[in-house]
Design a protein around this motif. Structure first.
Motif, PDB file in Angstrom:
ATOM      1  N   ILE A  96       0.828  -1.208   0.000  1.00 49.85           N
ATOM      2  CA  ILE A  96       0.000   0.000   0.000  1.00 49.85           C
ATOM      3  C   ILE A  96       0.860   1.255   0.000  1.00 49.85           C
ATOM      4  O   ILE A  96       0.622   2.191  -0.776  1.00 49.85           O
ATOM      5  N   TRP A  97       1.890   1.247   0.860  1.00 54.46           N
ATOM      6  CA  TRP A  97       2.684   2.465   1.021  1.00 54.46           C
ATOM      7  C   TRP A  97       3.575   2.735  -0.181  1.00 54.46           C
ATOM      8  O   TRP A  97       3.722   3.877  -0.618  1.00 54.46           O
ATOM      9  N   THR A  98       4.161   1.677  -0.742  1.00 51.95           N
ATOM     10  CA  THR A  98       4.986   1.839  -1.939  1.00 51.95           C
ATOM     11  C   THR A  98       4.141   2.357  -3.089  1.00 51.95           C
ATOM     12  O   THR A  98       4.562   3.250  -3.835  1.00 51.95           O
ATOM     13  N   SER A  99       2.920   1.814  -3.227  1.00 54.23           N
ATOM     14  CA  SER A  99       2.010   2.270  -4.273  1.00 54.23           C
ATOM     15  C   SER A  99       1.641   3.732  -4.083  1.00 54.23           C
ATOM     16  O   SER A  99       1.631   4.516  -5.040  1.00 54.23           O
TER      17      SER A  99
ATOM     18  N   VAL B 141      -6.648  -4.609   8.593  1.00 53.69           N
ATOM     19  CA  VAL B 141      -5.727  -5.751   8.736  1.00 53.69           C
ATOM     20  C   VAL B 141      -4.275  -5.297   8.941  1.00 53.69           C
ATOM     21  O   VAL B 141      -3.376  -6.138   9.017  1.00 53.69           O
ATOM     22  N   ALA B 142      -4.051  -4.013   9.042  1.00 49.87           N
ATOM     23  CA  ALA B 142      -2.688  -3.486   9.060  1.00 49.87           C
ATOM     24  C   ALA B 142      -1.804  -4.085  10.155  1.00 49.87           C
ATOM     25  O   ALA B 142      -0.608  -4.316   9.945  1.00 49.87           O
TER      26      ALA B 142
ATOM     27  N   TYR C  70      -0.152  -9.479   7.111  1.00 43.27           N
ATOM     28  CA  TYR C  70      -0.096  -8.337   6.208  1.00 43.27           C
ATOM     29  C   TYR C  70       1.112  -7.435   6.475  1.00 43.27           C
ATOM     30  O   TYR C  70       1.172  -6.308   5.990  1.00 43.27           O
ATOM     31  N   ARG C  71       2.062  -7.980   7.220  1.00 43.74           N
ATOM     32  CA  ARG C  71       3.310  -7.251   7.464  1.00 43.74           C
ATOM     33  C   ARG C  71       4.498  -8.049   6.938  1.00 43.74           C
ATOM     34  O   ARG C  71       5.640  -7.834   7.319  1.00 43.74           O
ATOM     35  N   LYS C  72       4.209  -8.988   6.044  1.00 42.98           N
ATOM     36  CA  LYS C  72       5.268  -9.829   5.488  1.00 42.98           C
ATOM     37  C   LYS C  72       6.110  -9.098   4.451  1.00 42.98           C
ATOM     38  O   LYS C  72       7.323  -9.257   4.393  1.00 42.98           O
ATOM     39  N   ALA C  73       5.436  -8.340   3.611  1.00 49.48           N
ATOM     40  CA  ALA C  73       6.138  -7.658   2.522  1.00 49.48           C
ATOM     41  C   ALA C  73       7.025  -6.541   3.065  1.00 49.48           C
ATOM     42  O   ALA C  73       6.651  -5.837   4.002  1.00 49.48           O
ATOM     43  N   ASN C  74       8.203  -6.409   2.475  1.00 43.76           N
ATOM     44  CA  ASN C  74       9.073  -5.286   2.817  1.00 43.76           C
ATOM     45  C   ASN C  74       9.973  -4.981   1.625  1.00 43.76           C
ATOM     46  O   ASN C  74      10.207  -5.823   0.765  1.00 43.76           O
ATOM     47  N   THR C  75      10.447  -3.756   1.578  1.00 40.80           N
ATOM     48  CA  THR C  75      11.335  -3.327   0.502  1.00 40.80           C
ATOM     49  C   THR C  75      12.485  -2.540   1.116  1.00 40.80           C
ATOM     50  O   THR C  75      12.542  -2.351   2.335  1.00 40.80           O
ATOM     51  N   GLU C  76      13.373  -2.044   0.266  1.00 43.27           N
ATOM     52  CA  GLU C  76      14.502  -1.243   0.754  1.00 43.27           C
ATOM     53  C   GLU C  76      14.018   0.055   1.387  1.00 43.27           C
ATOM     54  O   GLU C  76      14.688   0.620   2.247  1.00 43.27           O
TER      55      GLU C  76
ATOM     56  N   LEU D  25       6.349  -0.954   9.374  1.00 46.09           N
ATOM     57  CA  LEU D  25       5.546   0.189   8.933  1.00 46.09           C
ATOM     58  C   LEU D  25       4.066  -0.191   8.917  1.00 46.09           C
ATOM     59  O   LEU D  25       3.689  -1.239   8.412  1.00 46.09           O
ATOM     60  N   LEU D  26       3.244   0.670   9.486  1.00 49.12           N
ATOM     61  CA  LEU D  26       1.791   0.512   9.466  1.00 49.12           C
ATOM     62  C   LEU D  26       1.185   1.708   8.731  1.00 49.12           C
ATOM     63  O   LEU D  26       1.405   2.858   9.123  1.00 49.12           O
ATOM     64  N   VAL D  27       0.436   1.434   7.694  1.00 52.31           N
ATOM     65  CA  VAL D  27      -0.124   2.520   6.888  1.00 52.31           C
ATOM     66  C   VAL D  27      -1.005   3.471   7.707  1.00 52.31           C
ATOM     67  O   VAL D  27      -0.888   4.690   7.570  1.00 52.31           O
TER      68      VAL D  27
END
Length: 270
Positions: free
Chosen positions: A184-187, A208-209, A214-220, A226-228
């Protein structure tokens, strides 16, 4: 008697001139704030979208099969009725991107697409979906005529590709995708700058934050912690306390499980 006749004459003349002015007005074209030529008559189409949007959104959705979960499991008719329908009434050729076709739902994908076709017949509709197999399966069926994008919304390169293929410059973005916080945040970070001034950005399913799933995905640029909703609270603080108003967010409306952000006018989309 003569005075009465004169008064009646003046009234008749006034009525005639009024009708003439209305006729001229309705047959004159105007230019709206997006430099699009519109017939004034068009502005009176779907006028009930302005005051009865919530009921219209919900009733229209429930009149279709399958029924989108936007109005069953959730109550998103509230934010869409209050903001999206009035926006369309004023911008009938709006360009809208939705992330998430519903390929993982217990009904066939495209429930929201059918709803948008019904409510927004003049809009330019774009749909983005992670499941390429699902997209190809339904491309010439439920999705015929819809502009389609494929890929992982959590990857910056994918989002850049979507922007390049679509041309960006969206009136409306709806994130009903993977619901992972970093997705969500990257988008949002990539797509918000492409939203037109005065445009809208909807984020669904934030209830579901805090779930670990729903906290599995992560990026650089996005940590799993992070919670939206917490990030949006920072924007809320800016809206409340930044009297210089440098932020390009004009407003933020949140309801149960979801929020919509409105973009200020006077800022350019990229």
């Amino acid at each position: 008697m003569r005075m009465t006749n004169k008064i009646l004459g003046f009234i008749s003349l006034a009525c005639f001139l009024s009708l003439a002015c209305i006729y001229i007005f309705l047959n004159t074209s105007i230019v709206n704030n997006r430099n699009t030529i519109l017939n004034v008559e068009d502005l009176f189409q779907n006028v009930d979208y302005l005051w009865n949007g919530t009921a219209i959104f919900k009733d229209t959705a429930k009149g279709l099969q399958p029924v989108t979960d936007k109005v069953t499991t959730h109550t998103y008719e509230i934010m869409y009725g209050k903001f999206l329908l009035p926006y369309y009434q004023q911008n009938p050729t709006m360009k809208m991107l939705e992330i998430g076709l519903g390929c993982d739902m217990n009904y066939e994908p495209g429930a929201s697409v059918a709803l948008y076709r019904k409510l927004f017949p003049q809009a330019e509709l774009w749909e983005a979906e992670y499941d390429a197999v699902c997209v190809e399966k339904h491309r010439h069926g439920e999705l015929k005529g819809i502009n389609l994008l494929v890929g992982d919304q959590g990857k910056a390169a994918t989002l850049d590709d979507w922007i390049d293929k679509s041309g960006g410059n969206f009136d409306v973005v709806i994130d009903d995708g993977g619901h992972q916080n970093c997705q969500i945040w990257t988008s949002f970070q990539k797509l918000w700058p492409t939203v037109k001034e005065g445009g809208l950005y909807f984020i669904e399913d934030m209830q579901v934050a805090k779930s670990m799933y729903y906290r599995k995905a992560n990026t650089e640029t996005c940590d799993r912690n992070l919670l939206v909703p917490e990030m949006l609270k920072k924007y809320f603080d800016t809206l409340m306390y930044d009297t210089k108003r440098k932020n390009d967010i004009e407003f933020m409306f949140c309801q149960s499980e979801a929020c919509v952000l409105g973009k200020k006018k006077g800022v350019s989309a990229v």
